[in-house]
Design an enzyme around this catalytic site. Structure first.
Site, mmCIF file in Angstrom:
data_model
loop_
_atom_site.group_PDB
_atom_site.id
_atom_site.type_symbol
_atom_site.label_atom_id
_atom_site.label_comp_id
_atom_site.label_asym_id
_atom_site.label_seq_id
_atom_site.Cartn_x
_atom_site.Cartn_y
_atom_site.Cartn_z
ATOM 1 N N ASN A 14 0.874 -1.172 0.000
ATOM 2 C CA ASN A 14 0.000 0.000 0.000
ATOM 3 C C ASN A 14 0.909 1.219 0.000
ATOM 4 O O ASN A 14 1.404 1.645 1.041
ATOM 5 C CB ASN A 14 -0.886 -0.053 1.257
ATOM 6 C CG ASN A 14 -1.809 1.139 1.374
ATOM 7 O OD1 ASN A 14 -1.723 2.083 0.591
ATOM 8 N ND2 ASN A 14 -2.687 1.104 2.368
ATOM 9 N N ARG A 99 -2.688 -1.705 -3.381
ATOM 10 C CA ARG A 99 -3.758 -0.716 -3.303
ATOM 11 C C ARG A 99 -3.458 0.368 -4.333
ATOM 12 O O ARG A 99 -2.375 0.962 -4.328
ATOM 13 C CB ARG A 99 -3.800 -0.088 -1.913
ATOM 14 C CG ARG A 99 -4.828 1.022 -1.839
ATOM 15 C CD ARG A 99 -4.834 1.686 -0.481
ATOM 16 N NE ARG A 99 -5.802 2.760 -0.448
ATOM 17 C CZ ARG A 99 -5.604 3.928 0.166
ATOM 18 N NH1 ARG A 99 -4.475 4.159 0.805
ATOM 19 N NH2 ARG A 99 -6.520 4.857 0.146
ATOM 20 N N HIS A 188 -11.489 5.323 -0.767
ATOM 21 C CA HIS A 188 -11.462 4.508 0.461
ATOM 22 C C HIS A 188 -12.355 3.282 0.326
ATOM 23 O O HIS A 188 -12.803 2.721 1.325
ATOM 24 C CB HIS A 188 -11.934 5.284 1.710
ATOM 25 C CG HIS A 188 -11.037 6.396 2.124
ATOM 26 N ND1 HIS A 188 -11.517 7.580 2.654
ATOM 27 C CD2 HIS A 188 -9.690 6.502 2.113
ATOM 28 C CE1 HIS A 188 -10.499 8.371 2.937
ATOM 29 N NE2 HIS A 188 -9.382 7.759 2.612
ATOM 30 N N ARG A 249 -6.670 18.675 3.712
ATOM 31 C CA ARG A 249 -7.598 18.944 2.604
ATOM 32 C C ARG A 249 -8.900 19.506 3.171
ATOM 33 O O ARG A 249 -9.324 19.086 4.259
ATOM 34 C CB ARG A 249 -7.897 17.661 1.821
ATOM 35 C CG ARG A 249 -6.755 17.163 0.985
ATOM 36 C CD ARG A 249 -7.008 15.770 0.429
ATOM 37 N NE ARG A 249 -6.382 14.737 1.227
ATOM 38 C CZ ARG A 249 -6.598 13.435 1.103
ATOM 39 N NH1 ARG A 249 -7.447 13.004 0.199
ATOM 40 N NH2 ARG A 249 -5.977 12.567 1.866
ATOM 41 N N GLU A 392 -7.369 -2.789 5.527
ATOM 42 C CA GLU A 392 -7.312 -2.698 4.067
ATOM 43 C C GLU A 392 -6.374 -3.756 3.494
ATOM 44 O O GLU A 392 -6.638 -4.319 2.431
ATOM 45 C CB GLU A 392 -6.852 -1.293 3.655
ATOM 46 C CG GLU A 392 -7.940 -0.243 3.883
ATOM 47 C CD GLU A 392 -7.391 1.167 3.926
ATOM 48 O OE1 GLU A 392 -6.583 1.456 4.824
ATOM 49 O OE2 GLU A 392 -7.784 1.978 3.078
#
Ligand code: AMP
Length: 433
Positions: A14, A99, A188, A249, A392
Site C-alpha cells: 500500500n 492498493r 477509500h 484537505r 485494508e
C-alpha cells in the site's frame, strides 16, 4: 527451487505519498504473518522502518530509502532478515496485491497488472497525484524484486463503481459528465467494503439486511451509505478532495471561493492545488498540524484555532452521518474506523452529539474504554455504533487471492511448481471491466 504450498505467501503493498505499508499473508488462509511500513519524514532520504509479526518483537529502525522502489527493497530485506521470506525464489510469492487509489471508470474490479493497466494507472495520476504515482513505482519495484510474479491491482474507486446516477452526476453542464468524464468516483472503497462486511459479522446479521453508515476518518476522510450491501452515497467525489474536512484537505467548499481567490488574489492553478491538498483542513484552520493528535493536544492547551478546527471537523462528520442516514431511510449501525475514528473518543462523542434523533445513542463509558472491534452504543440504543479497525491490507490480500483463484483455480493445487507454472501462464483471462 520448489516451495511447499503451505509456505506460499501473498504480499500486499500500500504505497502512499509518504509511506509504503506492506503485509505478508499465508496465501491459502490469508492469515497475517507480518506487517510493516517504511515512512518518510519530509523530503529526507532517511525513513523509519517498522516491522511486526508472529513471534517477532516490534522492529523499528532508521533506513536509507530514496524512493518507493528502495522502500520495497528495504521491506523485502526486512522480511528476509526475520525469516518471513526466503532470500531466493520469487516463486514463494503466490501473488502481490497493490492498493491503487484511482481506477477511474476503466477498473470496476481488481485486475492483473500488465502493460495496459500500468499505462492506465499512470494516466489517472492527474486525478490522484499523491497516490497513483507511488503505487506505480511500487508495482515496478516488485517486478524487479520478484520477476514474473503475478501482481493484482485493487482499486479504492472500484467499490463505488455502481453508485446510482444521482450520486454520480454533479449538477454542472451535462457535457462535463458525458464528454469530459467529470463524475463522482468515491474513494477509500477497500476500507468501506471491509468495514461493511465486518459490521455484519459483529452484528450477526446478513449484510444484505443492513443500512450502514461508515465513517472512515484518517488523514483522508469519507463517509459512505451502504444499503443492503451496496454503496449508494459517499462523500468523496471526482477526486479525494471532496466531502469531509481532512488533515490538510478542506473537503467540500463553495466553488465560488476558488474563482474569487484566482480573480482577486491571483492564485495560480499550482498554488490552488497546493493549498487544497497540503495547506487546508485541520492544518489550515489550526495552523498547528494536519495530525489530529497534535491538534487535539493544542486544543487541550487552549489553542482557539485548534479548538475551532476540531469543531468544524466534528460538525462535518455529524452532517455527513445525518445525510447518509436520511439517504438510507434510517440506519441500523454506524461505523467509526481509521486513525481518528478508531482512536479519538472525543471526536466520536462530538460526531454523534444530537444523533439520538436517528436512534444512535453512545455509551460514554464504552466509548472511552473499548478497543476495536466492538459496539459502543447503549444497550437500549435502536442503532448500533461500531468501532472497527479497518484492515485494508487483509481486504487486498483476499481480493488478490480471489482474483487468482477465479482466473487460474490455483488454490486447488498443493505444489508450488504447479502453482507457479499456472501463475506464469500468459493466456490468462484479463478483466478490465
Ligand atoms: P490514518 O490515515 O488512518 O493512518 O490516520 C491518521 C490520523 O489518525 C492522524 O491524523 C492521526 O493523528 C490520527 N490518530 C492516530 N492515533 C490517534 C489517537 N490515538 N488519537 C487521535 N488521533 C489519532
Amino acid at each position: 527451487m520448489e516451495v511447499g504450498w503451505c509456505l506460499l505467501r501473498s504480499l500486499v503493498v500500500n504505497a502512499g505519498s509518504s509511506s509504503l505499508k506492506f503485509a505478508l499473508f499465508a496465501a491459502d488462509s490469508c492469515e497475517l504473518l507480518a506487517r510493516g511500513n517504511v515512512e518518510w519524514m519530509g523530503d529526507s532520504d532517511q525513513a523509519q522502518l517498522r516491522l511486526s509479526g508472529q513471534s517477532l518483537a516490534d522492529v523499528k529502525r532508521s533506513v536509507l530509502a530514496r524512493s518507493h522502489a528502495e522502500g520495497v527493497t528495504v521491506a523485502r530485506q526486512a522480511l528476509v532478515e526475520h525469516s518471513f521470506l526466503q532470500a531466493g525464489p520469487a516463486s514463494q510469492i503466490a501473488v502481490v496485491g497493490h492498493r491503487v487509489v484511482h481506477g477511474g471508470t476503466l477498473f470496476q474490479s481488481s485486475v492483473r497488472v500488465d502493460e495496459r493497466v500500468r499505462t492506465a494507472i499512470a494516466e489517472l495520476a492527474t486525478l490522484a497525484p499523491l497516490h497513483n504515482p507511488p503505487a506505480l513505482a511500487a508495482i515496478e519495484a516488485i517486478e524487479s524484486a520478484f520477476p514474473g510474479v503475478t501482481q493484482v491491482a485493487v482499486f479504492d474507486t472500484a467499490y463505488f463503481s455502481n453508485l446510482p446516477p444521482s450520486a454520480v452526476v454533479y449538477p454542472l453542464p451535462y457535457e462535463w459528465f458525458s464528454e469530459w468524464g467529470i463524475r463522482r468516483f468515491g474513494f477509500h472503497g477497500i476500507s468501506h467494503a471491509y468495514c461493511a462486511q465486518r459490521a455484519a459479522e459483529l452484528l450477526h446479521r446478513d449484510l444484505s439486511e443492513l443500512r450502514l453508515v461508515i465513517c472512515h476518518l484518517g488523514n483522508g476522510c469519507s463517509v459512505s451509505a451502504i444499503c443492503h450491501g451496496q454503496p449508494i452515497a459517499t462523500t468523496m467525489g471526482f477526486t479525494p478532495l471532496d466531502g469531509l474536512m481532512m488533515g490538510s484537505r478542506p473537503g467540500s467548499i463553495d466553488p465560488g471561493i476558488l474563482l474569487d481567490v484566482q480573480r482577486q488574489h491571483g492564485l495560480s492553478i499550482e498554488q490552488l492545488d497546493h493549498a487544497l491538498n497540503h495547506e487546508s483542513g485541520l492544518l489550515g484552520v489550526s495552523g498547528v498540524s494536519s495530525d489530529f493528535r497534535a491538534v487535539e493536544a493544542a486544543a487541550r492547551q487552549g489553542n482557539e484555532r485548534a479548538q475551532l478546527a476540531l469543531s468544524i471537523y466534528a460538525d462535518r462528520v455529524r452532517s455527513a452521518i445525518g445525510a447518509a442516514a436520511v439517504t438510507l431511510g434510517g440506519v441500523d449501525a454506524i461505523v467509526f474506523t481509521a486513525g481518528v475514528g478508531q482512536n479519538s473518543a472525543s471526536l466520536r462523542t462530538a460526531a454523534v452529539k444530537g444523533l439520538d434523533c436517528l436512534g444512535l445513542q453512545l455509551d460514554g463509558v464504552r466509548n472511552e474504554t473499548s478497543d476495536p472491534d466492538c459496539d459502543l452504543a447503549l444497550t437500549e440504543s435502536p442503532g448500533r455504533i461500531l468501532l472497527i479497525e479497518t484492515r485494508e491490507e487483509l481486504m487486498i490480500a483476499r481480493e488478490a487471492r480471489q482474483w487468482v483463484a477465479q482466473h487460474w483455480a490455483f488454490l486447488g493445487g498443493n505444489k508450488c511448481s504447479h502453482i507457479h507454472q499456472v501463475l506464469s501462464l500468459d493466456s490468462s483471462p484479463r478483466s478490465h471491466t
